[in-house]
Structure formats: structure tokens, C-alpha cells
Design a protein around this motif. Structure first.
Motif, PDB file in Angstrom:
ATOM      1  N   MET A 152       0.853  -1.185   0.000  1.00 32.70           N
ATOM      2  CA  MET A 152       0.000   0.000   0.000  1.00 32.70           C
ATOM      3  C   MET A 152       0.890   1.236   0.000  1.00 32.70           C
ATOM      4  N   PRO A 153       0.584   2.184  -0.860  1.00 29.26           N
ATOM      5  CA  PRO A 153       1.426   3.387  -0.869  1.00 29.26           C
ATOM      6  C   PRO A 153       1.375   4.083   0.485  1.00 29.26           C
ATOM      7  N   GLY A 154       2.528   4.656   0.858  1.00 32.17           N
ATOM      8  CA  GLY A 154       2.609   5.346   2.143  1.00 32.17           C
ATOM      9  C   GLY A 154       1.684   6.537   2.179  1.00 32.17           C
ATOM     10  N   LYS A 155       1.369   6.935   3.340  1.00 38.73           N
ATOM     11  CA  LYS A 155       0.459   8.057   3.510  1.00 38.73           C
ATOM     12  C   LYS A 155       1.241   9.354   3.659  1.00 38.73           C
ATOM     13  N   SER A 156       2.186   9.564   2.751  1.00 37.97           N
ATOM     14  CA  SER A 156       2.958  10.794   2.813  1.00 37.97           C
ATOM     15  C   SER A 156       2.100  11.931   2.281  1.00 37.97           C
ATOM     16  N   LYS A 157       2.143  13.004   2.976  1.00 34.26           N
ATOM     17  CA  LYS A 157       1.322  14.146   2.602  1.00 34.26           C
ATOM     18  C   LYS A 157       2.213  15.133   1.860  1.00 34.26           C
ATOM     19  N   LEU A 158       1.955  15.241   0.573  1.00 33.57           N
ATOM     20  CA  LEU A 158       2.708  16.194  -0.225  1.00 33.57           C
ATOM     21  C   LEU A 158       2.071  17.568  -0.070  1.00 33.57           C
ATOM     22  N   SER A 159       2.899  18.553   0.094  1.00 35.25           N
ATOM     23  CA  SER A 159       2.357  19.897   0.228  1.00 35.25           C
ATOM     24  C   SER A 159       2.919  20.773  -0.880  1.00 35.25           C
ATOM     25  N   ASP A 160       2.210  21.796  -1.172  1.00 34.69           N
ATOM     26  CA  ASP A 160       2.597  22.750  -2.207  1.00 34.69           C
ATOM     27  C   ASP A 160       3.398  23.858  -1.529  1.00 34.69           C
ATOM     28  N   PRO A 161       4.648  24.085  -1.969  1.00 35.89           N
ATOM     29  CA  PRO A 161       5.476  25.095  -1.298  1.00 35.89           C
ATOM     30  C   PRO A 161       4.868  26.494  -1.358  1.00 35.89           C
ATOM     31  N   ARG A 162       4.056  26.785  -2.343  1.00 31.86           N
ATOM     32  CA  ARG A 162       3.417  28.104  -2.414  1.00 31.86           C
ATOM     33  C   ARG A 162       2.478  28.311  -1.221  1.00 31.86           C
ATOM     34  N   TRP A 163       1.787  27.255  -0.820  1.00 25.74           N
ATOM     35  CA  TRP A 163       0.865  27.370   0.300  1.00 25.74           C
ATOM     36  C   TRP A 163       1.599  27.254   1.629  1.00 25.74           C
ATOM     37  N   ASP A 164       2.732  26.555   1.628  1.00 20.14           N
ATOM     38  CA  ASP A 164       3.533  26.452   2.867  1.00 20.14           C
ATOM     39  C   ASP A 164       3.989  27.818   3.355  1.00 20.14           C
ATOM     40  N   ALA A 165       4.306  28.712   2.427  1.00 19.76           N
ATOM     41  CA  ALA A 165       4.737  30.064   2.811  1.00 19.76           C
ATOM     42  C   ALA A 165       3.615  30.805   3.524  1.00 19.76           C
ATOM     43  N   LEU A 166       2.373  30.540   3.159  1.00 18.65           N
ATOM     44  CA  LEU A 166       1.243  31.197   3.816  1.00 18.65           C
ATOM     45  C   LEU A 166       1.053  30.736   5.261  1.00 18.65           C
ATOM     46  N   LYS A 167       1.477  29.510   5.539  1.00 19.18           N
ATOM     47  CA  LYS A 167       1.343  28.994   6.906  1.00 19.18           C
ATOM     48  C   LYS A 167       2.218  29.772   7.885  1.00 19.18           C
ATOM     49  N   ASN A 168       3.311  30.369   7.387  1.00 21.91           N
ATOM     50  CA  ASN A 168       4.239  31.103   8.258  1.00 21.91           C
ATOM     51  C   ASN A 168       3.752  32.503   8.581  1.00 21.91           C
ATOM     52  N   LEU A 169       2.654  32.944   8.001  1.00 25.84           N
ATOM     53  CA  LEU A 169       2.155  34.286   8.237  1.00 25.84           C
ATOM     54  C   LEU A 169       1.433  34.448   9.560  1.00 25.84           C
ATOM     55  N   LYS A 170       1.202  33.400  10.269  1.00 24.53           N
ATOM     56  CA  LYS A 170       0.457  33.467  11.540  1.00 24.53           C
ATOM     57  C   LYS A 170       1.144  34.324  12.549  1.00 24.53           C
TER      58      LYS A 170
END
Length: 170
Positions: A152-170
Motif C-alpha cells: 500500500m502506498p505510504g500516507k505521505s502528505k505532499l504539500s505545495d510550497p506556495r501554500w507552505d509560505a502562507l502557513k508562516n504568516l500566523k
């Protein structure tokens, strides 16, 4: 299809019983039914009063050789259910409900095949899997479960680096 018809006019006593045996051939009239090796008994009790007719259906049996949703090994599903229905005669063309079956005044029989089919389908669990043992462990084929987990493929969660930058705005 005629095997599951009860002729209401021929029933003279207040209480009558009927017995039907459901096997694989029962499902031939229904599309998209996947189960084979079926053994279900249906007991129907008809209660007839002056103006009221009611039915009690009791289904007991098994559907065998059903593939498990987890390990794909065969299992048996128990079918144990009952329902009560009221038969009402009317001069209007009314649609039947889950509890009331409407018959025209000139109709003198009822076909139970569709009702029995629906009761069976409703009582089949949505997730078909082997039961757990007394210790709470699955009784599925352990070798098959290990193979599934291995490939079974691993449950790795790929994220989009464009949206990752928005997470740091908190």
C-alpha cells in the motif's frame, strides 16, 4: 415471480402463515446483485381483521461466500430481521410507504418478492469484514493483510510550497 404472491381472498382465517425459502435463483430478477450461495428462510404471518390486513415478515439465514472488504477471503453474513406491514385497500392510486402497502379495491393479491429483496439488501452490512475474536483481534487472513500493508502506498502528505509560505504568516 409467482412464488411470492399471497392471494388475500383465499385467506379465510384471522391468522395465516406462509413459508418461503430464498436461494440463489431468487436474485435472478434483480439487476446488480452480487451474492451467491444464499440460504434464507422467510416466515410470513398474515393477520386478517374485518377492515385491516397486516403482515409480519421474519427473515433468518445466511449469505455465504461473500468476499471480505479487507482480506478478500470468503465469509458468511447472517441475515436476521423482521418487519411489520399494513395492507390498506383504497380506491385512490396511492404510493406505498415503508410500513403501508396500498392496494386497489379490485386487487386481491400481494407480491412479496420486492419487499423481501429490499429487506435482505438493507440488512447486509455496508462494510463486510471478518468478525473480531474474543480478544478484539481481527480474524481476517493475516498474510493477506501483511501483503496489503507492504504494498500500500505510504500516507505521505505532499504539500505545495506556495501554500507552505502562507502557513508562516500566523
Amino acid at each position: 415471480m409467482d412464488d411470492f404472491i399471497i392471494k388475500l381472498g383465499s385467506v379465510s382465517s384471522n391468522k395465516s402463515s406462509f413459508f418461503f425459502k430464498i436461494k440463489d435463483t431468487f436474485f435472478e430478477d434483480f439487476v446488480f446483485f452480487e451474492f451467491k450461495n444464499v440460504d434464507i428462510n422467510v416466515n410470513v404471518t398474515l393477520f386478517k381483521d374485518l377492515n385491516k390486513i397486516s403482515l409480519k415478515l421474519l427473515l433468518e439465514g445466511k449469505i455465504n461466500d461473500v468476499p471480505c472488504d479487507l482480506c478478500n477471503q470468503h465469509l458468511s453474513i447472517d441475515i436476521n430481521c423482521s418487519t411489520k406491514l399494513i395492507i390498506k385497500k383504497t380506491q385512490r392510486n396511492l404510493s406505498s410507504t415503508e410500513e403501508i402497502i396500498y392496494l386497489q379495491k379490485n386487487e386481491n393479491s400481494i407480491n412479496l418478492k420486492q419487499i423481501i429483496f429490499e429487506l435482505i439488501v438493507v440488512n447486509i452490512p455496508a462494510k463486510r469484514e471478518h468478525p473480531v475474536d474474543k480478544n478484539g483481534n481481527s480474524t481476517c487472513d493475516k498474510g493477506m493483510i501483511e501483503l496489503l500493508n507492504k504494498y500500500m502506498p505510504g500516507k505521505s502528505k505532499l504539500s505545495d510550497p506556495r501554500w507552505d509560505a502562507l502557513k508562516n504568516l500566523k
